[in-house]
Scaffold this motif. Structure first.
Motif, mmCIF file in Angstrom:
data_model
loop_
_atom_site.group_PDB
_atom_site.id
_atom_site.type_symbol
_atom_site.label_atom_id
_atom_site.label_comp_id
_atom_site.label_asym_id
_atom_site.label_seq_id
_atom_site.Cartn_x
_atom_site.Cartn_y
_atom_site.Cartn_z
ATOM 1 N N LYS A 66 -3.403 25.248 68.466
ATOM 2 C CA LYS A 66 -3.310 26.614 67.922
ATOM 3 C C LYS A 66 -2.031 26.787 67.091
ATOM 4 C CE LYS A 66 -3.704 28.899 71.843
ATOM 5 N NZ LYS A 66 -3.904 27.820 72.827
ATOM 6 N N THR A 67 -0.924 26.256 67.606
ATOM 7 C CA THR A 67 0.349 26.380 66.877
ATOM 8 C C THR A 67 0.290 25.635 65.547
ATOM 9 O OG1 THR A 67 1.586 26.594 68.946
ATOM 10 C CG2 THR A 67 2.830 25.950 66.984
ATOM 11 N N THR A 68 -0.335 24.471 65.547
ATOM 12 C CA THR A 68 -0.487 23.682 64.315
ATOM 13 C C THR A 68 -1.289 24.463 63.278
ATOM 14 O OG1 THR A 68 -0.458 21.650 65.628
ATOM 15 C CG2 THR A 68 -1.275 21.476 63.381
ATOM 16 N N VAL A 69 -2.327 25.142 63.739
ATOM 17 C CA VAL A 69 -3.154 25.938 62.821
ATOM 18 C C VAL A 69 -2.354 27.113 62.266
ATOM 19 C CG1 VAL A 69 -5.184 27.426 62.657
ATOM 20 C CG2 VAL A 69 -5.343 25.244 63.850
ATOM 21 N N ILE A 70 -1.582 27.792 63.129
ATOM 22 C CA ILE A 70 -0.761 28.922 62.668
ATOM 23 C C ILE A 70 0.203 28.463 61.574
ATOM 24 C CG2 ILE A 70 1.032 30.576 63.329
ATOM 25 C CD1 ILE A 70 -0.280 30.734 66.082
ATOM 26 N N LYS A 71 0.842 27.315 61.805
ATOM 27 C CA LYS A 71 1.751 26.765 60.789
ATOM 28 C C LYS A 71 1.006 26.508 59.488
ATOM 29 C CE LYS A 71 5.102 24.456 63.817
ATOM 30 N NZ LYS A 71 5.632 23.144 64.268
ATOM 31 N N GLY A 72 -0.205 25.944 59.600
ATOM 32 C CA GLY A 72 -1.005 25.667 58.409
ATOM 33 C C GLY A 72 -1.367 26.943 57.658
ATOM 34 N N ILE A 73 -1.704 27.988 58.414
ATOM 35 C CA ILE A 73 -2.086 29.257 57.783
ATOM 36 C C ILE A 73 -0.931 29.822 56.964
ATOM 37 C CG2 ILE A 73 -2.676 31.674 58.235
ATOM 38 C CD1 ILE A 73 -4.273 30.609 60.701
ATOM 39 N N VAL A 74 0.264 29.903 57.580
ATOM 40 C CA VAL A 74 1.382 30.530 56.867
ATOM 41 C C VAL A 74 1.850 29.655 55.702
ATOM 42 C CG1 VAL A 74 2.146 31.927 58.816
ATOM 43 C CG2 VAL A 74 3.066 29.620 58.547
ATOM 44 N N GLU A 75 1.817 28.342 55.872
ATOM 45 C CA GLU A 75 2.253 27.448 54.793
ATOM 46 C C GLU A 75 1.329 27.564 53.583
ATOM 47 O OE1 GLU A 75 4.818 25.509 54.394
ATOM 48 O OE2 GLU A 75 5.738 25.358 56.378
ATOM 49 N N ILE A 76 0.011 27.525 53.821
ATOM 50 C CA ILE A 76 -0.939 27.576 52.704
ATOM 51 C C ILE A 76 -1.001 28.987 52.127
ATOM 52 C CG2 ILE A 76 -3.363 27.248 52.057
ATOM 53 C CD1 ILE A 76 -3.499 24.989 54.071
ATOM 54 N N TYR A 77 -0.892 30.005 52.967
ATOM 55 C CA TYR A 77 -0.824 31.379 52.470
ATOM 56 C C TYR A 77 0.361 31.511 51.515
ATOM 57 C CZ TYR A 77 -0.694 36.506 52.466
ATOM 58 O OH TYR A 77 -0.692 37.824 52.078
ATOM 59 N N SER A 78 1.483 30.929 51.918
ATOM 60 C CA SER A 78 2.688 30.985 51.092
ATOM 61 C C SER A 78 2.449 30.328 49.737
ATOM 62 C CB SER A 78 3.844 30.297 51.816
ATOM 63 O OG SER A 78 4.957 30.132 50.973
ATOM 64 N N LYS A 79 1.795 29.172 49.754
ATOM 65 C CA LYS A 79 1.583 28.414 48.515
ATOM 66 C C LYS A 79 0.567 29.125 47.603
ATOM 67 C CE LYS A 79 1.036 23.685 46.926
ATOM 68 N NZ LYS A 79 2.389 23.684 46.339
ATOM 69 N N LEU A 80 -0.535 29.589 48.190
ATOM 70 C CA LEU A 80 -1.585 30.204 47.383
ATOM 71 C C LEU A 80 -1.177 31.561 46.807
ATOM 72 C CD1 LEU A 80 -4.757 29.381 49.536
ATOM 73 C CD2 LEU A 80 -4.030 28.269 47.421
ATOM 74 N N HIS A 81 -0.338 32.287 47.533
ATOM 75 C CA HIS A 81 0.061 33.631 47.092
ATOM 76 C C HIS A 81 1.433 33.656 46.431
ATOM 77 C CE1 HIS A 81 -3.250 35.873 49.025
ATOM 78 N NE2 HIS A 81 -3.222 34.906 49.920
ATOM 79 N N GLY A 82 2.083 32.488 46.420
ATOM 80 C CA GLY A 82 3.410 32.438 45.805
ATOM 81 C C GLY A 82 4.431 33.299 46.542
ATOM 82 N N LYS A 83 4.315 33.363 47.869
ATOM 83 C CA LYS A 83 5.244 34.159 48.679
ATOM 84 C C LYS A 83 6.008 33.222 49.613
ATOM 85 C CE LYS A 83 2.419 38.344 48.504
ATOM 86 N NZ LYS A 83 1.732 39.420 49.269
#
Length: 796
Positions: free
Chosen positions: A367-384
């Motif tokens: 679950k923690t690995t997935v959370i990290k993946g979500i925020v990392e890719i969200y950051s990249k895709l949204h430029g935040k």
């Protein structure tokens, strides 16, 4: 023997204030020196120190204090007050001087003289008893008469009420709570309806109010008595057993039984009529044959409304193409040196393309690995960017990570590298919030951000979920993370379970164990338990797990030895946690805490500072647990800390005993009156351990815990362990617990209301209230035999 002669025998001191040495506004504890005018004690000096709970005294006013003359070892003779009263001026001249003082605006000497001349001796007492007596005073304007009466009540009210409340058996703290709400009308309010205290004053339950009611002559079938019993039991059944409503078939017979405890049994139909009356008054909500506390009813309805609004926001669906997501995912895998499993990839993509998603799974499922993946890719895709330092002061940081407890938030922060906080802190609450009794139409401030992640969601109850979700703005994506096999929230509801089972919200359940390579037998055991099985090697020693077989009688000694051995090997006390399911008994939490304190933090030479509070002795170095939320102190229910200082009353200017606890460097001070907020935590309940992890977890499991032994309880306990798990007790008890699922299912409406959304229906639940025609269908015997494990644990 007459009352006057009894009072003459009761030790008293009458005198006037000379100086106030100490006064605590929060609890009225006072230390004053008075000039003695009269006493029936052996005291012969002109001045005396007086201590006790009473309001700030007025100068030039005579008071009579009742209590005991005692010798303080450091400060000498003191009169300890149990009750007091302000003496009204009795002489004509004294009364005139009192009425013409600054206390009574607009009453000069001449007006005061007219009042006293007209009314005669005991004028003040007569005015308080019958204010209309002023109507006949010559040349006394009605406005002045009203002002005088109000001022007289104001200045005499507290003392009069405190005496009256003391006679009713209330201590100073509860008396002050009552007075702060009802003011000078306190006694008349109680005399009219003592049962109103159950609704209005925290700390006064039905039984206490009923004692007063019987004392004041309220009959068994009095409507106010029946209503109070209904509200008391509805509150008790929901908060103790976790339901958001109670079936009429369970509530009404329980009310009959409660009311018949002291007096004759009341007809069933009489109670049913009072249920209907409470519904008409809006103090309860009746839907079909379900009876709700309004706060819980509107919490579930409000939560459904918020979720419907979030799910209706489809702006995330086509925000970025599939190819762009896969490219970002591949770059992240390359950067981290990992390869996400298919279910993990599905979870990340679904989270990014949904207004709301649930991520669930047991320990080691990533679950923690997935959370990290979500925020990392969200950051990249949204430029935040994830680094908060890259945002200007006026810019909103997009990532909001929260958890129900301080320890869970801290774990989340450590695992993600991002700031995390408690839900209470996110909502800006400074203290214990009042639960709303009705729908709140006033606008609430929205959370600032664009991605909200809620960890340990199984711990979030219905009311807290409602308060959080109604503050989620349009455009914010929500991800709930949790393990629905754990215990449900302490408060009413089972939000995560209901959300998952409704099949309305996108959900990804992680089942593969990704930490298996580490060879964790603890995780293997947890997943076996989820399937209702116990591994064949349960009693065989593993590198991270063992089972020490012993009887209930041997259990305390075994736990002592395990803890002692761990401390000898260099493990800190905060790294070792004993978890038990019950408080009472030889193997209960209370007894184990006493035994463990003497092992790990003894006071053999008597030189270590300690402070006794009830049956608990606090010492410097003790491990303690916070029992209630105190956001203003940044300490929350379930937080663990260490006692670092103890100050006795004679050692500080506050003249109060104090205990100072450090919660990871956050120091919180507790006065004696606050010590019910903490307890020893060498051993703590499994419920209180939720959201936490410990390097070493020791779990006693014996048949003496029979009522508590259930799969989700044991599962929650063993999944608190990070490195070593030691089970102690009887293997048969452990197997019994794993086999028993939670047959005490909580009754909630959230799932069914959410499923209406899934069908596209907007219809409300059919409103079929109890009526005089339908109450007869209620079986009065249903629910009479129910005793639940929560009676032993949840509110402890």
């Amino acid at each position: 023997m007459g009352q006057d002669s009894m009072q003459q025998k009761e030790p008293y001191v009458k005198g006037r204030l000379l100086v106030t040495i100490f006064y605590n506004e929060s609890n009225l504890y006072s230390v004053v020196r008075i000039r003695v005018e009269e006493t029936n004690t052996s005291w012969a000096e002109r001045e005396l120190m007086v201590t006790g709970y009473f309001p700030s005294l007025e100068e030039e006013t005579t008071y009579t204090f009742y209590g005991q003359l005692k010798e303080h070892p450091k400060f000498g003779p003191q009169f300890h007050v149990s009750r007091f009263q302000k003496e009204m001026p009795q002489s004509k001249q004294g009364t005139i001087q009192y009425l013409s003082s600054d206390l009574f605006e607009g009453i000069g000497k001449k007006t005061a003289e007219r009042i006293v001349d007209h009314i005669g001796e005991g004028a003040l007492r007569k005015i308080l008893a019958d204010p209309s007596i002023l109507d006949d005073v010559p040349q006394l304007a009605k406005t002045k008469a009203e002002s005088l009466i109000n001022s007289l009540k104001e200045h005499q009210g507290l003392e009069h009420v405190m005496v009256g409340l003391t006679d009713l058996g209330f201590g100073p703290q509860l008396s002050m709570k009552i007075f702060s709400l009802y003011k000078e009308d306190s006694l008349s309010v109680i005399e009219k309806n003592p049962y109103i205290l159950v609704e209005d004053i925290e700390g006064i339950g039905f039984k206490r109010a009923d004692q007063i009611g019987i004392q004041l002559g309220f009959t068994g079938g009095h409507p106010d008595r029946m209503k109070a019993a209904i509200l008391h039991l509805l509150d008790d059944l929901t908060y103790k057993e976790g339901h958001t409503y109670v079936e009429a078939e369970e509530l009404l017979p329980a009310v009959v039984e409660l009311l018949a405890h002291h007096q004759e049994e009341i007809p069933f139909e009489d109670i049913s009529k009072q249920v209907l009356a409470l519904g008409e008054e809006g103090k309860i909500i009746i839907e079909e044959r379900k009876i709700f506390m309004p706060s819980l009813y509107f919490s579930e309805k409000g939560l459904v409304t918020s979720i419907e609004r979030i799910l209706a926001d489809d702006s995330f669906l086509d925000e970025f193409p599939e190819s762009e997501f896969l490219l970002a995912l591949g770059e992240l895998e390359e950067a981290l040196g990992v390869e996400y499993a298919p279910s993990q990839k599905e979870a990340i993509e679904k989270a990014l393309k949904s207004g709301m998603m649930i991520l669930t799974g047991g320990p080691g499922t990533g679950k923690t690995t997935v959370i990290k993946g979500i925020v990392e890719i969200y950051s990249k895709l949204h430029g935040k960017p994830l680094d908060k330092k890259e945002y200007k002061e006026e810019e909103v940081y997009p990532y909001v990570l929260v958890a129900p407890t301080g320890r869970a938030a801290k774990r989340m922060q450590e695992s993600t590298g991002l700031n995390a906080m408690t839900i209470h802190r996110l909502l800006g609450w400074k203290g214990q919030e009042e639960e709303q009794e009705e729908e709140d139409d006033e606008p609430v401030p929205f959370i600032k951000g664009s991605l909200l992640i809620i960890d340990e969601s199984s711990m979030v109850d219905s009311w807290l979920a409602h308060q959080l979700f109604k503050r989620i703005p349009k455009g914010m994506q929500v991800i709930m993370v949790g393990d629905d096999d754990q215990l449900p929230s302490v408060g009413p509801g089972q939000v995560l379970k209901d959300l998952i089972e409704s099949n309305v919200i996108p959900t990804v359940q992680l089942t593969d164990i990704y930490r298996q390579a580490e060879g964790s037998s603890i995780i293997e055991l947890a997943h076996s338990m989820k399937e209702g099985t116990v591994p064949a090697n349960l009693t065989e020693p593993q590198k991270d797990r063992s089972f020490i077989q012993c009887t209930t009688a041997q259990l305390p000694d075994v736990v002592e030895k395990v803890v002692a051995n761990a401390t000898k090997k260099g493990y800190a006390l905060r790294d070792i946690q004993v978890l038990a399911p019950m408080y009472r008994g030889a193997a209960g939490i209370d007894e184990l805490n006493k035994r463990l304190q003497e092992i790990v933090n003894p006071n053999l030479d008597g030189k270590r500072k300690e402070l006794k509070f009830g049956e608990v002795v606090f010492r410097i170095g003790d491990k303690v647990l916070q029992l209630v939320n105190q956001p203003e102190q940044n300490v929350f229910n379930g937080d663990m800390g260490e006692v670092i200082s103890i100050f006795y009353a004679k050692e500080n200017t506050e003249k109060e005993d104090m205990v100072i606890v450090s919660y990871d460097g956050n120091e919180v001070t507790y006065t004696r009156q606050d010590l019910n907020q903490i307890t020893h935590a060498f051993c703590c309940s499994i419920h209180k351990s939720q959201g936490s992890e410990f390097p070493i977890v020791i779990i006693p499991v014996v048949r003496g815990y029979y009522r508590m032994l259930r799969r989700n309880l044991l599962y929650t306990a063993i999944t608190r362990s990070k490195r070593f798990l030691i089970l102690c007790g009887e293997t048969s008890a452990f197997r019994l617990g794993v086999e028993r699922t939670d047959d005490l299912q909580r009754r909630t409406m959230l799932k069914s209301m959410l499923q209406l959304l899934g069908t596209g229906g907007d219809e409300e639940m059919e409103h079929v209230a109890l009526t005089e025609d339908t109450w007869e269908k209620v079986n009065p015997m249903i629910g009479m035999e129910n005793v639940t494990p929560n009676d032993f644990e949840l509110n402890s």
